[in-house]
Design a protein around this motif. Sequence first.
Motif, PDB file in Angstrom:
ATOM      1  N   LYS A  50       0.866  -1.172   0.000  1.00 41.17           N
ATOM      2  CA  LYS A  50       0.000   0.000   0.000  1.00 41.17           C
ATOM      3  C   LYS A  50       0.903   1.222   0.000  1.00 41.17           C
ATOM      4  O   LYS A  50       1.682   1.421   0.924  1.00 41.17           O
ATOM      5  CB  LYS A  50      -0.916   0.007   1.217  1.00 41.17           C
ATOM      6  CG  LYS A  50      -1.938   1.118   1.164  1.00 41.17           C
ATOM      7  CD  LYS A  50      -2.924   1.010   2.321  1.00 41.17           C
ATOM      8  CE  LYS A  50      -3.952   2.107   2.237  1.00 41.17           C
ATOM      9  NZ  LYS A  50      -4.880   2.043   3.371  1.00 41.17           N
ATOM     10  N   LYS A  52       1.606   5.499  -1.315  1.00 39.65           N
ATOM     11  CA  LYS A  52       1.130   6.803  -1.754  1.00 39.65           C
ATOM     12  C   LYS A  52       2.365   7.535  -2.252  1.00 39.65           C
ATOM     13  O   LYS A  52       3.354   7.644  -1.541  1.00 39.65           O
ATOM     14  CB  LYS A  52       0.485   7.567  -0.595  1.00 39.65           C
ATOM     15  CG  LYS A  52      -0.153   8.867  -0.999  1.00 39.65           C
ATOM     16  CD  LYS A  52      -0.858   9.474   0.211  1.00 39.65           C
ATOM     17  CE  LYS A  52      -1.571  10.742  -0.152  1.00 39.65           C
ATOM     18  NZ  LYS A  52      -2.251  11.312   1.032  1.00 39.65           N
ATOM     19  N   TYR A  55       5.300   1.616 -10.326  1.00 38.85           N
ATOM     20  CA  TYR A  55       4.825   2.955 -10.670  1.00 38.85           C
ATOM     21  C   TYR A  55       3.800   3.335  -9.618  1.00 38.85           C
ATOM     22  O   TYR A  55       2.817   2.622  -9.402  1.00 38.85           O
ATOM     23  CB  TYR A  55       4.200   3.003 -12.061  1.00 38.85           C
ATOM     24  CG  TYR A  55       3.528   4.321 -12.310  1.00 38.85           C
ATOM     25  CD1 TYR A  55       4.282   5.461 -12.566  1.00 38.85           C
ATOM     26  CD2 TYR A  55       2.148   4.441 -12.240  1.00 38.85           C
ATOM     27  CE1 TYR A  55       3.672   6.693 -12.755  1.00 38.85           C
ATOM     28  CE2 TYR A  55       1.534   5.660 -12.435  1.00 38.85           C
ATOM     29  CZ  TYR A  55       2.303   6.781 -12.694  1.00 38.85           C
ATOM     30  OH  TYR A  55       1.697   7.995 -12.875  1.00 38.85           O
ATOM     31  N   VAL A  56       4.018   4.456  -8.933  1.00 43.52           N
ATOM     32  CA  VAL A  56       3.123   4.890  -7.864  1.00 43.52           C
ATOM     33  C   VAL A  56       2.398   6.158  -8.329  1.00 43.52           C
ATOM     34  O   VAL A  56       3.023   7.205  -8.477  1.00 43.52           O
ATOM     35  CB  VAL A  56       3.906   5.165  -6.557  1.00 43.52           C
ATOM     36  CG1 VAL A  56       2.944   5.485  -5.433  1.00 43.52           C
ATOM     37  CG2 VAL A  56       4.763   3.975  -6.189  1.00 43.52           C
ATOM     38  N   PRO A  57       1.090   6.069  -8.590  1.00 46.27           N
ATOM     39  CA  PRO A  57       0.344   7.250  -9.003  1.00 46.27           C
ATOM     40  C   PRO A  57       0.460   8.371  -7.975  1.00 46.27           C
ATOM     41  O   PRO A  57       0.646   8.122  -6.784  1.00 46.27           O
ATOM     42  CB  PRO A  57      -1.100   6.763  -9.103  1.00 46.27           C
ATOM     43  CG  PRO A  57      -0.998   5.283  -9.239  1.00 46.27           C
ATOM     44  CD  PRO A  57       0.243   4.882  -8.498  1.00 46.27           C
ATOM     45  N   LYS A  58       0.328   9.584  -8.430  1.00 48.00           N
ATOM     46  CA  LYS A  58       0.497  10.749  -7.570  1.00 48.00           C
ATOM     47  C   LYS A  58      -0.750  10.999  -6.718  1.00 48.00           C
ATOM     48  O   LYS A  58      -1.865  10.963  -7.205  1.00 48.00           O
ATOM     49  CB  LYS A  58       0.776  11.984  -8.423  1.00 48.00           C
ATOM     50  CG  LYS A  58       1.113  13.211  -7.624  1.00 48.00           C
ATOM     51  CD  LYS A  58       1.506  14.358  -8.521  1.00 48.00           C
ATOM     52  CE  LYS A  58       1.944  15.541  -7.671  1.00 48.00           C
ATOM     53  NZ  LYS A  58       2.485  16.597  -8.522  1.00 48.00           N
ATOM     54  N   ASN A 100      -2.848   9.717  -4.322  1.00 48.29           N
ATOM     55  CA  ASN A 100      -3.802   8.852  -3.636  1.00 48.29           C
ATOM     56  C   ASN A 100      -3.140   7.549  -3.209  1.00 48.29           C
ATOM     57  O   ASN A 100      -2.168   7.105  -3.815  1.00 48.29           O
ATOM     58  CB  ASN A 100      -4.986   8.524  -4.554  1.00 48.29           C
ATOM     59  CG  ASN A 100      -5.803   9.742  -4.885  1.00 48.29           C
ATOM     60  OD1 ASN A 100      -6.056  10.580  -4.024  1.00 48.29           O
ATOM     61  ND2 ASN A 100      -6.194   9.866  -6.143  1.00 48.29           N
ATOM     62  N   TRP A 101      -3.713   6.928  -2.166  1.00 48.98           N
ATOM     63  CA  TRP A 101      -3.215   5.624  -1.753  1.00 48.98           C
ATOM     64  C   TRP A 101      -3.498   4.635  -2.865  1.00 48.98           C
ATOM     65  O   TRP A 101      -4.515   4.693  -3.538  1.00 48.98           O
ATOM     66  CB  TRP A 101      -3.878   5.180  -0.455  1.00 48.98           C
ATOM     67  CG  TRP A 101      -3.322   5.893   0.737  1.00 48.98           C
ATOM     68  CD1 TRP A 101      -3.904   6.915   1.425  1.00 48.98           C
ATOM     69  CD2 TRP A 101      -2.067   5.648   1.363  1.00 48.98           C
ATOM     70  NE1 TRP A 101      -3.085   7.329   2.437  1.00 48.98           N
ATOM     71  CE2 TRP A 101      -1.944   6.570   2.433  1.00 48.98           C
ATOM     72  CE3 TRP A 101      -1.025   4.760   1.131  1.00 48.98           C
ATOM     73  CZ2 TRP A 101      -0.839   6.608   3.257  1.00 48.98           C
ATOM     74  CZ3 TRP A 101       0.082   4.802   1.959  1.00 48.98           C
ATOM     75  CH2 TRP A 101       0.164   5.722   3.005  1.00 48.98           C
ATOM     76  N   PHE A 102      -2.575   3.713  -3.050  1.00 50.93           N
ATOM     77  CA  PHE A 102      -2.616   2.777  -4.160  1.00 50.93           C
ATOM     78  C   PHE A 102      -2.084   1.438  -3.657  1.00 50.93           C
ATOM     79  O   PHE A 102      -1.094   1.397  -2.937  1.00 50.93           O
ATOM     80  CB  PHE A 102      -1.727   3.351  -5.281  1.00 50.93           C
ATOM     81  CG  PHE A 102      -1.452   2.429  -6.419  1.00 50.93           C
ATOM     82  CD1 PHE A 102      -2.435   2.143  -7.345  1.00 50.93           C
ATOM     83  CD2 PHE A 102      -0.201   1.854  -6.580  1.00 50.93           C
ATOM     84  CE1 PHE A 102      -2.176   1.313  -8.420  1.00 50.93           C
ATOM     85  CE2 PHE A 102       0.078   1.019  -7.648  1.00 50.93           C
ATOM     86  CZ  PHE A 102      -0.927   0.756  -8.573  1.00 50.93           C
ATOM     87  N   ILE A 103      -2.745   0.345  -4.010  1.00 54.00           N
ATOM     88  CA  ILE A 103      -2.236  -0.979  -3.656  1.00 54.00           C
ATOM     89  C   ILE A 103      -1.594  -1.580  -4.903  1.00 54.00           C
ATOM     90  O   ILE A 103      -2.269  -1.853  -5.896  1.00 54.00           O
ATOM     91  CB  ILE A 103      -3.335  -1.892  -3.100  1.00 54.00           C
ATOM     92  CG1 ILE A 103      -3.867  -1.305  -1.804  1.00 54.00           C
ATOM     93  CG2 ILE A 103      -2.793  -3.311  -2.893  1.00 54.00           C
ATOM     94  CD1 ILE A 103      -4.939  -2.106  -1.126  1.00 54.00           C
ATOM     95  N   ALA A 104      -0.282  -1.720  -4.853  1.00 56.21           N
ATOM     96  CA  ALA A 104       0.480  -2.320  -5.954  1.00 56.21           C
ATOM     97  C   ALA A 104       0.623  -3.805  -5.658  1.00 56.21           C
ATOM     98  O   ALA A 104       1.020  -4.183  -4.559  1.00 56.21           O
ATOM     99  CB  ALA A 104       1.853  -1.659  -6.072  1.00 56.21           C
ATOM    100  N   LYS A 105       0.270  -4.648  -6.630  1.00 51.86           N
ATOM    101  CA  LYS A 105       0.389  -6.095  -6.469  1.00 51.86           C
ATOM    102  C   LYS A 105       1.385  -6.626  -7.479  1.00 51.86           C
ATOM    103  O   LYS A 105       1.356  -6.264  -8.644  1.00 51.86           O
ATOM    104  CB  LYS A 105      -0.965  -6.766  -6.670  1.00 51.86           C
ATOM    105  CG  LYS A 105      -1.958  -6.416  -5.591  1.00 51.86           C
ATOM    106  CD  LYS A 105      -3.247  -7.174  -5.766  1.00 51.86           C
ATOM    107  CE  LYS A 105      -4.202  -6.813  -4.645  1.00 51.86           C
ATOM    108  NZ  LYS A 105      -5.462  -7.555  -4.773  1.00 51.86           N
TER     109      LYS A 105
END
Length: 177
Positions: free
Chosen positions: A120, A122, A154-157, A159-164
Amino acid sequence: MSRLRKLFQASVDATKRVISGNLDDLMPPPERYIFSFNSKQELSKWHLYSDSEFGGLSSASLQITESENGVTSGIFSGNLSLDVTEGSKWNIRRGGFCGMRSKKFDGFIDLDSYDTIAMKLKGDGRCYISTIYTENWVNSPGQMEDNSWQAFVYVPKGNWFIAKFFLLDYITSYAAM
C-alpha cells in the motif's frame, strides 16, 4: 528454472495434492503482513541510504505518523540531488538516489505458499524499484552476496494505491538462475 517450467511444476504439485485427497492445501493462504508501520519501534527495522554515502547531496528519512482516525503509516521521503560534495573522493556524477531496506534479521520469511506481494503506497507519480533479497544458496565463484530480485513500481500521484506483484514477475541479474 524457467517461468513455464515453474508453472508446470506448480500444476503437477497441485494435481498430486488433489489425488492425495488433501483439499485444504489447495486453498489460498490467508493474507499475511510482512512489515507493518504501526509503531515507532518499526523504524529500527529499516536502513535508510542515499548517494550521500558516496559524496552525493541526497538525503532520506522515515517517520511513523498517525492520522486523525488513529491509522499509522510509515512515511518515507527523500530529497534527490544530482550534485556531489566539492572535493569528494568518489568519482560520481549526477547520483541522485535514496532508498530504504529492511535490516537483516534472524530466520527468514517463508513465502512458499504465496504468489503475490502487495504494497500500500502513496507517491509522487514516479517509478521506483522494489527489491527482494534471497539468501544465496549457490556457492559460485564471485557470488558471495545475497541474490536480489527486482520489480518496477509505478506509484500514481496523490492517492493511496495498492500495488500487487506476482513473485514470478521479479527479475534477477544473477545469470546462473
